[in-house]
Design an enzyme around this catalytic site. Structure first.
Site, PDB file in Angstrom:
ATOM      1  N   LYS A 125      24.437   0.411 -19.586  1.00 55.48           N
ATOM      2  CA  LYS A 125      24.382   1.079 -18.429  1.00 55.48           C
ATOM      3  C   LYS A 125      25.738   0.853 -17.684  1.00 55.48           C
ATOM      4  CE  LYS A 125      21.858   3.902 -15.668  1.00 55.48           C
ATOM      5  NZ  LYS A 125      20.859   4.825 -16.090  1.00 55.48           N
ATOM      6  N   ASP A 165      23.654   9.751 -14.616  1.00 56.46           N
ATOM      7  CA  ASP A 165      22.460   9.312 -13.954  1.00 56.46           C
ATOM      8  C   ASP A 165      22.543   9.632 -12.595  1.00 56.46           C
ATOM      9  OD1 ASP A 165      20.276   6.999 -14.339  1.00 56.46           O
ATOM     10  OD2 ASP A 165      21.272   6.311 -12.590  1.00 56.46           O
TER      11      ASP A 165
HETATM   12  P1  NDP Z   1      20.190  12.917  -9.089  1.00 52.37           P
HETATM   13  O1  NDP Z   1      21.442  12.510  -8.625  1.00 52.37           O
HETATM   14  O2  NDP Z   1      20.240  14.243  -9.954  1.00 52.37           O
HETATM   15  O3  NDP Z   1      19.021  12.875  -8.096  1.00 52.37           O
HETATM   16  C1  NDP Z   1      18.535  11.998  -7.388  1.00 52.37           C
HETATM   17  C2  NDP Z   1      17.614  12.412  -6.410  1.00 52.37           C
HETATM   18  O4  NDP Z   1      16.734  11.318  -5.714  1.00 52.37           O
HETATM   19  C3  NDP Z   1      18.328  13.126  -5.347  1.00 52.37           C
HETATM   20  O5  NDP Z   1      17.232  14.120  -4.546  1.00 52.37           O
HETATM   21  C4  NDP Z   1      18.373  12.019  -4.158  1.00 52.37           C
HETATM   22  O6  NDP Z   1      18.661  12.823  -2.912  1.00 52.37           O
HETATM   23  C5  NDP Z   1      17.375  10.944  -4.386  1.00 52.37           C
HETATM   24  N1  NDP Z   1      17.629   9.851  -3.874  1.00 52.37           N
HETATM   25  C6  NDP Z   1      18.461   9.093  -4.638  1.00 52.37           C
HETATM   26  N2  NDP Z   1      18.592   7.788  -4.077  1.00 52.37           N
HETATM   27  C7  NDP Z   1      17.610   7.770  -2.992  1.00 52.37           C
HETATM   28  C8  NDP Z   1      17.100   6.810  -2.172  1.00 52.37           C
HETATM   29  N3  NDP Z   1      17.693   5.751  -1.987  1.00 52.37           N
HETATM   30  N4  NDP Z   1      16.034   7.348  -1.407  1.00 52.37           N
HETATM   31  C9  NDP Z   1      15.309   8.544  -1.403  1.00 52.37           C
HETATM   32  N5  NDP Z   1      15.686   9.384  -2.203  1.00 52.37           N
HETATM   33  C10 NDP Z   1      16.882   9.114  -3.356  1.00 52.37           C
HETATM   34  O7  NDP Z   1      19.576  11.929 -10.064  1.00 52.37           O
HETATM   35  P2  NDP Z   1      18.770  11.992 -11.370  1.00 52.37           P
HETATM   36  O8  NDP Z   1      17.551  13.046 -10.969  1.00 52.37           O
HETATM   37  O9  NDP Z   1      19.721  12.058 -12.398  1.00 52.37           O
HETATM   38  O10 NDP Z   1      17.929  10.658 -11.566  1.00 52.37           O
HETATM   39  C11 NDP Z   1      16.865  10.133 -10.551  1.00 52.37           C
HETATM   40  C12 NDP Z   1      16.210   9.198 -11.311  1.00 52.37           C
HETATM   41  O11 NDP Z   1      15.995   9.279 -12.731  1.00 52.37           O
HETATM   42  C13 NDP Z   1      17.162   7.671 -11.446  1.00 52.37           C
HETATM   43  O12 NDP Z   1      16.427   6.469 -11.095  1.00 52.37           O
HETATM   44  C14 NDP Z   1      17.405   7.739 -12.815  1.00 52.37           C
HETATM   45  O13 NDP Z   1      18.210   6.425 -13.109  1.00 52.37           O
HETATM   46  C15 NDP Z   1      16.385   8.302 -13.464  1.00 52.37           C
HETATM   47  N6  NDP Z   1      16.791   8.781 -14.785  1.00 52.37           N
HETATM   48  C16 NDP Z   1      17.567   9.974 -15.022  1.00 52.37           C
HETATM   49  C17 NDP Z   1      17.790  10.541 -16.216  1.00 52.37           C
HETATM   50  C18 NDP Z   1      18.730  11.567 -16.335  1.00 52.37           C
HETATM   51  O14 NDP Z   1      18.701  11.965 -17.276  1.00 52.37           O
HETATM   52  N7  NDP Z   1      19.409  12.168 -15.299  1.00 52.37           N
HETATM   53  C19 NDP Z   1      17.128   9.735 -17.396  1.00 52.37           C
HETATM   54  C20 NDP Z   1      16.295   8.598 -17.237  1.00 52.37           C
HETATM   55  C21 NDP Z   1      16.174   8.149 -15.900  1.00 52.37           C
HETATM   56  P3  NDP Z   1      19.844  13.003  -2.201  1.00 52.37           P
HETATM   57  O15 NDP Z   1      20.348  14.315  -2.689  1.00 52.37           O
HETATM   58  O16 NDP Z   1      19.731  12.952  -0.743  1.00 52.37           O
HETATM   59  O17 NDP Z   1      20.800  11.803  -2.947  1.00 52.37           O
END
Ligand code: NDP
Length: 444
Positions: A125, A165
Site C-alpha cells: 500500500k 484508492d
Molecule cells: P474516493 O476518493 O473515490 O471516495 C471517498 C469518499 O469517502 C468520498 O465521498 C469522500 O468524501 C469520503 N470520505 C473520505 N474521507 C472521509 C472522512 N474522513 N469522513 C467522511 N467521508 C470521507 O475513494 P474510494 O471510493 O476509492 O475509496 C473509499 C474506501 O474504499 C476507502 O476506504 C478505500 O480504501 C476503500 N477501497 C477502495 C477500493 C477502490 O477500488 N477504489 C478498493 C478497496 C477498498 P469527500 O468527497 O468529501 O472527500
C-alpha cells in the site's frame, strides 16, 4: 503468554504511535489463535513476527510547485508488506490524513484480502498526505509526476503494482502512468486502474462497488433473501459508493442516503444516482448540492447521523472508523440485518462486536471489498497477454470470485467452530495460504 499476544505486545512496543496499525493487527491476529494452535511449527519459524513486519518501507520527499509559484513539499510512502504469494499489490491513497500507521494498516489488510481473491498477488500500500481537493489539473499533474519520479525505482510489473484508492482515480493514474513510461521507457502493466485506451480493464472502475454487492447478495441467497425491496444506506459518494449504489439499485434495492466528508443527503424516494455522479464525478462538487437539485431530499451537515437512518443493509464505503460503537448500536436498534464493508476498516473493533452479538450478517472489508483488487489482478493478466476481455467476461469473473470468497470464508469459520463469524473466516482463509507459502520459502 500465548504466542499471538506476545507478538501483538512486541508490535505495539516497537511501533508506538501507530494506532490504526495496532487496530488492524489486533483484529487479524486475535482470530488466528486457533490456526496457530494447530501449527506449533509457525512459532518456531517466527512466522507471525515476520508476517507483521513489512518486507520494505519506502518513505520519500515529494516536492512540487503550485499555481502561485510556491514550492510545496509532501510525504510519499510505499509499504511493500508481503510478497509470499505474488508481487506486491495495493492502492495509493492521497489524503491529508495519510501517515505511516494508516499505510501499514492498509498494507497488512491487503495481504489477506489479496490472498482471498485466489489470485497470485502479494500485499502492499502507498500514498501521500497530499490533498487533491481544490487543486487544479496542472497542480495534480505536477504532484503525480514528482511522486512517480521517486516511486518508479521501487515498482515494476513483476515487483510491485500500485492502483488507486481514496483521492487517486483515473486522472491521477493517468498522470502517474505517463511519468513512469517517460522515465522507464516501458509500456507495461505497472499500475492498474488504467484508462481503457492504455491498458486498462473493463469493469475495474465498477469492481469494488459491484463486488461488494455481489458478495452481500450471495450471503443473502444462502438465507433465502435478496436485495429486492431492501432499504440501503451507503456512506461516501466516491468510486466504491457510487458503483455499490448502482448495483444495489439494479437488484431492486432502495438506497436512501449517501454522504461526503461534509454531510449526508437523505432521499426517501431513493437516491438519483445520475445526480450524484454529475455532482461528484463531473463537477467535483459537494453532496450538499443534491438536496438543492432534488425536491424532497434533505441535507444534514456532519456525517455520523447517517447511521441513525433505519435500513436493512448498511454499506460503509468512505473511510476507516466511520462506524463506532454508538452508531453500530443505533443501526442494530433500527433493524439492520446486513453490514458489508466497502471501505477499509470502516467499523471500529467495538462496532464489530455489537454487530456480531446482535446476529447481524457482518462481511468484513478484506472479503467484501476484494473485488477491486481482484479485477486489478485481471487487468494484470490481460496486460501480460496483451489482450482485452469484454465487459461481460470480466464481470462474470468478478462475480465468481466474490461468490467464491463468500463460501471460502464461510467454510473457514465453520471449520474452526465459529459459524457465521466472517471476520475470523476471512482472516483464517486469507492467512492459511500466505503462511504456507512463507513456510515454503524458509526464513526470509
Ligand atoms: P474516493 O476518493 O473515490 O471516495 C471517498 C469518499 O469517502 C468520498 O465521498 C469522500 O468524501 C469520503 N470520505 C473520505 N474521507 C472521509 C472522512 N474522513 N469522513 C467522511 N467521508 C470521507 O475513494 P474510494 O471510493 O476509492 O475509496 C473509499 C474506501 O474504499 C476507502 O476506504 C478505500 O480504501 C476503500 N477501497 C477502495 C477500493 C477502490 O477500488 N477504489 C478498493 C478497496 C477498498 P469527500 O468527497 O468529501 O472527500
Amino acid at each position: 503468554m500465548k504466542y499471538v499476544e506476545k507478538v501483538l505486545e512486541t508490535l505495539k512496543a516497537q511501533n508506538p504511535n501507530e494506532p490504526e496499525f495496532h487496530q488492524a493487527a489486533t483484529e487479524i491476529l486475535s482470530s488466528l489463535q486457533v490456526v496457530i494452535e494447530k501449527h506449533p511449527e509457525y512459532e518456531k519459524a517466527g512466522l507471525l513476527e515476520r508476517f507483521v513486519e513489512p518486507e520494505r518501507v519506502v518513505m520519500f520527499r515529494v516536492p512540487w510547485v503550485d499555481d502561485q509559484g510556491n514550492v510545496q513539499v509532501n510525504k510519499g510512502y510505499r509499504v511493500q508488506f508481503n510478497s509470499a504469494i505474488g508481487p506486491y499489490k495495493g492502492g495509493l491513497r492521497f489524503h491529508p490524513s495519510v501517515n505511516l500507521s494508516i499505510i501499514k494498516f492498509l498494507g497488512l489488510e491487503q495481504i489477506l484480502k489479496n490472498s482471498l481473491t485466489g489470485l497470485p498477488i502479494g500485499g502492499g500500500k502507498g500514498g501521500s498526505n497530499f490533498d487533491p481537493k481544490g487543486k487544479s489539473d496542472r497542480e495534480i499533474m505536477a504532484f503525480c509526476q514528482s511522486f512517480m519520479t521517486e516511486l518508479q525505482r521501487h515498482i515494476g510489473q513483476d515487483t510491485d503494482v500500485p492502483a488507486g484508492d481514496i483521492g487517486v482515480g483515473g486522472r491521477e493514474i493517468g498522470f502517474l502512468f505517463g511519468q513512469y513510461k517517460r522515465i522507464r521507457d516501458e509500456h507495461v502493466g505497472v499500475l492498474t486502474g488504467r484508462g481503457l485506451t492504455y491498458g486498462g480493464s473493463l469493469v475495474r472502475t465498477e469492481a469494488t462497488g459491484y463486488g461488494l454487492v455481489y458478495i452481500t447478495a450471495e450471503a443473502m441467497k444462502q438465507r433465502n433473501d435478496s436485495f429486492e425491496g431492501k432499504t440501503v444506506v451507503i456512506s461516501g459518494s466516491g468510486n466504491v459508493a457510487i458503483y455499490a449504489c448502482q448495483k444495489a439499485q439494479s437488484l431492486g434495492a432502495k438506497v436512501v442516503a449517501m454522504y461526503d466528508s461534509n454531510g449526508y443527503v437523505y432521499d426517501p424516494e431513493g437516491i438519483k444516482l445520475d445526480v450524484v455522479r454529475d455532482i461528484k464525478e463531473v463537477k467535483r462538487g459537494r453532496i450538499k448540492e443534491y438536496a438543492e437539485r432534488v425536491p424532497g431530499a434533505v441535507y444534514t451537515e456532519g456525517c455520523k447521523g447517517i447511521w441513525s437512518l433505519p435500513c436493512d443493509v448498511a454499506l460503509p464505503c468512505a473511510t476507516q472508523n466511520e462506524i463506532d460503537e454508538a452508531s453500530a448500536e443505533l443501526l442494530v436498534k433500527n433493524g439492520v440485518k446486513y453490514v458489508a464493508e466497502g471501505a477499509n476498516m470502516p467499523s471500529t473493533l467495538k462496532a464489530i462486536e455489537v454487530f456480531q452479538n446482535a446476529g447481524v450478517v457482518f462481511l468484513p472489508a478484506k472479503a467484501a471489498n476484494a473485488g477491486g483488487v481482484a479485477t486489478s489482478a485481471l487487468e494484470m493478466a490481460q496486460s501480460s497477454q496483451r489482450l482485452f476481455w469484454t465487459f461481460e467476461e470480466v464481470d462474470k469473473k468478478l462475480n465468481d470470485i466474490m461468490v467464491n470468497i463468500y463460501h471460502n470464508i464461510d467454510k473457514a469459520a465453520k471449520k474452526y467452530g465459529m459459524e457465521g463469524n466472517y471476520v475470523a473466516g476471512a482472516n483464517i482463509a486469507g492467512f492459511e495460504k500466505v503462511a504456507e507459502a512463507m513456510m515454503a520459502h524458509g526464513i526470509v
